[in-house]
Design a protein around this motif. Structure first.
Motif, PDB file in Angstrom:
ATOM      1  N   ILE A   1       0.842  -1.205   0.000  1.00 31.57           N
ATOM      2  CA  ILE A   1       0.000   0.000   0.000  1.00 31.57           C
ATOM      3  C   ILE A   1       0.876   1.253   0.000  1.00 31.57           C
ATOM      4  O   ILE A   1       1.694   1.430   0.885  1.00 31.57           O
ATOM      5  CB  ILE A   1      -0.929   0.022   1.226  1.00 31.57           C
ATOM      6  CG1 ILE A   1      -1.818  -1.224   1.265  1.00 31.57           C
ATOM      7  CG2 ILE A   1      -1.801   1.275   1.208  1.00 31.57           C
ATOM      8  CD1 ILE A   1      -2.618  -1.360   2.551  1.00 31.57           C
ATOM      9  N   ARG A   2       0.682   2.112  -0.984  1.00 28.81           N
ATOM     10  CA  ARG A   2       1.451   3.359  -1.037  1.00 28.81           C
ATOM     11  C   ARG A   2       0.598   4.580  -0.735  1.00 28.81           C
ATOM     12  O   ARG A   2       1.120   5.648  -0.424  1.00 28.81           O
ATOM     13  CB  ARG A   2       2.130   3.527  -2.395  1.00 28.81           C
ATOM     14  CG  ARG A   2       1.207   3.969  -3.536  1.00 28.81           C
ATOM     15  CD  ARG A   2       1.995   4.391  -4.765  1.00 28.81           C
ATOM     16  NE  ARG A   2       1.125   4.916  -5.825  1.00 28.81           N
ATOM     17  CZ  ARG A   2       0.792   6.198  -5.952  1.00 28.81           C
ATOM     18  NH1 ARG A   2       1.226   7.097  -5.080  1.00 28.81           N
ATOM     19  NH2 ARG A   2       0.014   6.596  -6.938  1.00 28.81           N
ATOM     20  N   LEU A   3      -0.753   4.446  -0.817  1.00 24.04           N
ATOM     21  CA  LEU A   3      -1.615   5.613  -0.709  1.00 24.04           C
ATOM     22  C   LEU A   3      -2.924   5.248  -0.022  1.00 24.04           C
ATOM     23  O   LEU A   3      -3.597   4.299  -0.413  1.00 24.04           O
ATOM     24  CB  LEU A   3      -1.919   6.157  -2.116  1.00 24.04           C
ATOM     25  CG  LEU A   3      -2.898   7.326  -2.234  1.00 24.04           C
ATOM     26  CD1 LEU A   3      -2.360   8.573  -1.540  1.00 24.04           C
ATOM     27  CD2 LEU A   3      -3.193   7.623  -3.710  1.00 24.04           C
ATOM     28  N   LEU A   4      -3.274   6.015   1.015  1.00 18.77           N
ATOM     29  CA  LEU A   4      -4.567   5.913   1.685  1.00 18.77           C
ATOM     30  C   LEU A   4      -5.260   7.274   1.576  1.00 18.77           C
ATOM     31  O   LEU A   4      -4.673   8.295   1.954  1.00 18.77           O
ATOM     32  CB  LEU A   4      -4.406   5.534   3.160  1.00 18.77           C
ATOM     33  CG  LEU A   4      -3.731   4.187   3.465  1.00 18.77           C
ATOM     34  CD1 LEU A   4      -3.541   4.026   4.973  1.00 18.77           C
ATOM     35  CD2 LEU A   4      -4.550   3.023   2.914  1.00 18.77           C
ATOM     36  N   ILE A   5      -6.478   7.277   1.067  1.00 29.19           N
ATOM     37  CA  ILE A   5      -7.225   8.523   0.891  1.00 29.19           C
ATOM     38  C   ILE A   5      -8.489   8.448   1.734  1.00 29.19           C
ATOM     39  O   ILE A   5      -9.338   7.580   1.531  1.00 29.19           O
ATOM     40  CB  ILE A   5      -7.607   8.759  -0.581  1.00 29.19           C
ATOM     41  CG1 ILE A   5      -6.357   8.772  -1.461  1.00 29.19           C
ATOM     42  CG2 ILE A   5      -8.369  10.073  -0.731  1.00 29.19           C
ATOM     43  CD1 ILE A   5      -6.667   8.841  -2.950  1.00 29.19           C
ATOM     44  N   SER A   6      -8.613   9.353   2.692  1.00 34.10           N
ATOM     45  CA  SER A   6      -9.770   9.389   3.577  1.00 34.10           C
ATOM     46  C   SER A   6     -10.695  10.523   3.161  1.00 34.10           C
ATOM     47  O   SER A   6     -10.251  11.645   2.905  1.00 34.10           O
ATOM     48  CB  SER A   6      -9.310   9.601   5.032  1.00 34.10           C
ATOM     49  OG  SER A   6     -10.420   9.743   5.888  1.00 34.10           O
ATOM     50  N   GLY A   7     -11.984  10.226   3.111  1.00 35.64           N
ATOM     51  CA  GLY A   7     -12.956  11.262   2.765  1.00 35.64           C
ATOM     52  C   GLY A   7     -14.322  10.926   3.304  1.00 35.64           C
ATOM     53  O   GLY A   7     -14.557   9.839   3.827  1.00 35.64           O
ATOM     54  N   GLY A   8     -15.239  11.873   3.204  1.00 37.73           N
ATOM     55  CA  GLY A   8     -16.616  11.620   3.584  1.00 37.73           C
ATOM     56  C   GLY A   8     -16.946  11.895   5.032  1.00 37.73           C
ATOM     57  O   GLY A   8     -18.130  11.944   5.395  1.00 37.73           O
TER      58      GLY A   8
ATOM     59  N   THR B   1      -9.317  14.388   2.701  1.00 39.22           N
ATOM     60  CA  THR B   1      -9.904  15.096   1.568  1.00 39.22           C
ATOM     61  C   THR B   1     -11.267  15.658   1.947  1.00 39.22           C
ATOM     62  O   THR B   1     -11.920  15.186   2.875  1.00 39.22           O
ATOM     63  CB  THR B   1     -10.056  14.175   0.346  1.00 39.22           C
ATOM     64  OG1 THR B   1     -10.982  13.116   0.653  1.00 39.22           O
ATOM     65  CG2 THR B   1      -8.720  13.568  -0.048  1.00 39.22           C
ATOM     66  N   TYR B   2     -11.690  16.657   1.187  1.00 37.92           N
ATOM     67  CA  TYR B   2     -12.979  17.308   1.439  1.00 37.92           C
ATOM     68  C   TYR B   2     -13.624  17.665   0.110  1.00 37.92           C
ATOM     69  O   TYR B   2     -12.944  18.111  -0.822  1.00 37.92           O
ATOM     70  CB  TYR B   2     -12.792  18.576   2.267  1.00 37.92           C
ATOM     71  CG  TYR B   2     -14.004  19.496   2.244  1.00 37.92           C
ATOM     72  CD1 TYR B   2     -15.111  19.243   3.058  1.00 37.92           C
ATOM     73  CD2 TYR B   2     -14.057  20.578   1.374  1.00 37.92           C
ATOM     74  CE1 TYR B   2     -16.226  20.060   3.011  1.00 37.92           C
ATOM     75  CE2 TYR B   2     -15.169  21.406   1.315  1.00 37.92           C
ATOM     76  CZ  TYR B   2     -16.251  21.137   2.144  1.00 37.92           C
ATOM     77  OH  TYR B   2     -17.359  21.944   2.078  1.00 37.92           O
ATOM     78  N   GLY B   3     -14.934  17.491   0.046  1.00 33.62           N
ATOM     79  CA  GLY B   3     -15.664  17.943  -1.126  1.00 33.62           C
ATOM     80  C   GLY B   3     -17.039  17.326  -1.193  1.00 33.62           C
ATOM     81  O   GLY B   3     -17.172  16.108  -1.136  1.00 33.62           O
ATOM     82  N   PRO B   4     -18.083  18.137  -1.305  1.00 35.85           N
ATOM     83  CA  PRO B   4     -19.431  17.599  -1.473  1.00 35.85           C
ATOM     84  C   PRO B   4     -19.618  17.002  -2.867  1.00 35.85           C
ATOM     85  O   PRO B   4     -18.882  17.346  -3.808  1.00 35.85           O
ATOM     86  CB  PRO B   4     -20.328  18.822  -1.272  1.00 35.85           C
ATOM     87  CG  PRO B   4     -19.458  20.002  -1.507  1.00 35.85           C
ATOM     88  CD  PRO B   4     -18.053  19.598  -1.232  1.00 35.85           C
TER      89      PRO B   4
ATOM     90  N   TYR C   1      -7.701  16.795  11.440  1.00 40.64           N
ATOM     91  CA  TYR C   1      -6.757  17.302  10.435  1.00 40.64           C
ATOM     92  C   TYR C   1      -7.414  18.361   9.560  1.00 40.64           C
ATOM     93  O   TYR C   1      -8.630  18.331   9.334  1.00 40.64           O
ATOM     94  CB  TYR C   1      -6.247  16.154   9.563  1.00 40.64           C
ATOM     95  CG  TYR C   1      -5.317  15.220  10.293  1.00 40.64           C
ATOM     96  CD1 TYR C   1      -3.971  15.522  10.454  1.00 40.64           C
ATOM     97  CD2 TYR C   1      -5.789  14.033  10.846  1.00 40.64           C
ATOM     98  CE1 TYR C   1      -3.117  14.677  11.136  1.00 40.64           C
ATOM     99  CE2 TYR C   1      -4.942  13.171  11.530  1.00 40.64           C
ATOM    100  CZ  TYR C   1      -3.606  13.500  11.675  1.00 40.64           C
ATOM    101  OH  TYR C   1      -2.758  12.658  12.364  1.00 40.64           O
ATOM    102  N   PRO C   2      -6.640  19.297   9.043  1.00 43.27           N
ATOM    103  CA  PRO C   2      -7.187  20.291   8.109  1.00 43.27           C
ATOM    104  C   PRO C   2      -7.690  19.613   6.836  1.00 43.27           C
ATOM    105  O   PRO C   2      -7.380  18.448   6.572  1.00 43.27           O
ATOM    106  CB  PRO C   2      -5.982  21.199   7.809  1.00 43.27           C
ATOM    107  CG  PRO C   2      -4.975  20.897   8.871  1.00 43.27           C
ATOM    108  CD  PRO C   2      -5.197  19.485   9.288  1.00 43.27           C
ATOM    109  N   ILE C   3      -8.457  20.367   6.038  1.00 40.16           N
ATOM    110  CA  ILE C   3      -8.892  19.837   4.748  1.00 40.16           C
ATOM    111  C   ILE C   3      -7.916  20.212   3.639  1.00 40.16           C
ATOM    112  O   ILE C   3      -8.064  19.753   2.501  1.00 40.16           O
ATOM    113  CB  ILE C   3     -10.315  20.283   4.384  1.00 40.16           C
ATOM    114  CG1 ILE C   3     -10.397  21.806   4.221  1.00 40.16           C
ATOM    115  CG2 ILE C   3     -11.308  19.776   5.423  1.00 40.16           C
ATOM    116  CD1 ILE C   3     -11.737  22.272   3.655  1.00 40.16           C
ATOM    117  N   GLY C   4      -6.916  21.048   3.933  1.00 45.99           N
ATOM    118  CA  GLY C   4      -5.814  21.240   3.003  1.00 45.99           C
ATOM    119  C   GLY C   4      -6.039  22.290   1.940  1.00 45.99           C
ATOM    120  O   GLY C   4      -6.790  23.243   2.109  1.00 45.99           O
ATOM    121  N   HIS C   5      -5.378  22.069   0.797  1.00 44.89           N
ATOM    122  CA  HIS C   5      -5.390  23.047  -0.298  1.00 44.89           C
ATOM    123  C   HIS C   5      -6.349  22.591  -1.397  1.00 44.89           C
ATOM    124  O   HIS C   5      -6.653  21.403  -1.539  1.00 44.89           O
ATOM    125  CB  HIS C   5      -3.984  23.207  -0.881  1.00 44.89           C
ATOM    126  CG  HIS C   5      -3.426  21.933  -1.467  1.00 44.89           C
ATOM    127  ND1 HIS C   5      -3.700  21.541  -2.750  1.00 44.89           N
ATOM    128  CD2 HIS C   5      -2.624  20.973  -0.932  1.00 44.89           C
ATOM    129  CE1 HIS C   5      -3.074  20.390  -2.998  1.00 44.89           C
ATOM    130  NE2 HIS C   5      -2.421  20.021  -1.920  1.00 44.89           N
TER     131      HIS C   5
END
Length: 392
Positions: A269-276, A299-302, A325-329
């Protein structure tokens, strides 16, 4: 993006099927999809897509999709997009009343499905197209690479219904151009390649599904579909991940909380993306502090802005004082602004509503929803925007 005429290159780069077809041309023998230990190359998957597309009765329609997770489901979505139509996905476990509401409001007539759901769909008043009765000979010939893409960038790709927690579910209308924008943003941040394998874990009614499927199949990577029987068993799921050398996992934070409690996770595993939902430092403290940990993103986004509007790369000691954690750029070709109750830009440190601008802002809501549609707007700079209702 608002044009009457499109060049061939613009159509290829701004339609999902155009990007997929380009990937098939570049990597025909590359593994595209693994389903129940059966592997399909890009050209084999394209062959299935073409057969399904040929069975569709009309173009520029809205097709329902009720299929178990697997290669037929993915190929059916691509076939609908090739046909310049839009799909409305529904999981088979949803109540008939909800499915009927979604399909009726979005003007679905035909439903791509399988034999075991036929009577149920007919009872709801829709016409089934039985995908599991097609032969799928996987015949490869030169006609594959010249099959027509009938879609245009501003054609609808899908209508995704929200949970309906604040009333009746709203159907978010997402265009081909919206999805292609997000594919570019994903590539810019995460650089998926031929050696990457993405876990297909999400239900089709969440926009995480879009991130799993289309960023993978339009980038030459491989989509690996997890069996339903192991999704709730974290140890079996990780065995599956290791067996298939999966490199990317995209999910809600609660899956990563389960992974965090394991003695170790597969080193592929190289990448984990959390959202929702909100991700907390306590959910991933072991993962993020392991010297060999994968990249982890919040990550963030409706859904109204087509998957994610912002990314934050989580590293050790980057949590906020409240443990989140922040939602970032903002992602590529997206702008985010905070405004106060008077509609003025906030000062640094001042809370305000999150406004999102850019090519990911969708075409609005299905049906007649004038009140809810006020959240979509054009500003004085002619940017298409969405009022999220969230505070930042």
């Amino acid at each position: 993006m608002n044009k009457d005429k499109w060049t061939k290159g613009e159509i290829e780069e701004n339609t999902v099927y155009g990007l997929f077809k380009k990937t098939v041309s570049s990597y025909p023998k590359q593994s595209a999809l693994i389903d129940s230990s059966q592997t399909f190359t890009y050209e084999q998957l394209e062959s299935i897509v073409c057969e399904i597309a040929a069975s569709l009765p009309q173009q520029k329609q809205r097709f329902g999709i009720i299929l178990d997770h697997g290669y037929r489901q993915i190929a059916s979505m691509l076939a609908v997009l090739k046909n310049a139509s839009a799909y409305v996905p529904a999981e088979p476990f949803l109540p008939d009343r909800r499915i009927q509401y979604m399909f009726s409001e979005s003007k679905v007539r035909y439903v791509l499905t399988q034999k075991k759901y036929r009577k149920r769909i007919e009872k709801m008043g829709f016409l089934p197209i039985l995908i599991d009765e097609l032969s799928f000979r996987l015949k490869i010939d030169d006609t594959l690479l010249t099959t027509e893409n009938y879609a245009l960038p501003l054609d609808l790709a899908y209508i995704l219904y929200t949970s309906g927690s604040t009333g009746k579910p709203k159907g978010v209308m997402v265009t081909n151009s919206n999805i292609c924008h997000y594919i570019r943003a994903f590539r810019h941040e995460f650089h998926p390649g031929l050696n990457d394998r993405m876990l297909q874990y999400s239900v089709c009614s969440f926009d995480i599904f879009t991130e799993e499927v289309f960023t993978t199949l339009c980038s030459g990577a491989c989509l690996v579909i997890a069996p339903e029987s192991i999704k709730d068993d974290i140890e079996e799921l990780m065995k599956f991940v290791k067996k298939h050398q999966i490199t990317e996992i995209d999910s809600f934070p609660y899956l990563f909380l389960k992974m965090n409690d394991l003695p170790e996770i597969p080193d592929c595993i190289r990448l984990l993306i959390s959202g929702g939902d909100v991700i907390r430092e306590s959910y991933i403290d072991k993962l993020v502090n392991d010297k060999d940990h994968p990249m982890i993103y919040n990550t963030y986004g409706p859904s109204e802005t087509t998957v994610c509007a912002s990314y934050f790369h989580i590293r050790p000691h980057t949590a906020l004082s409240d443990g989140t954690y922040p939602i970032g750029h903002s992602v590529l070709d997206t702008q985010i602004e905070l405004v106060n109750k008077d509609g003025q830009l906030c000062q640094i440190g001042e809370p305000g509503e999150i406004l999102i601008y850019g090519d990911g802002v969708s075409a609005g809501y299905s049906g007649n929803r004038p009140k809810e549609s006020l959240a979509f707007f054009m500003d004085h700079l002619n940017r298409k925007g969405y009022r999220s209702g969230d505070l930042g």
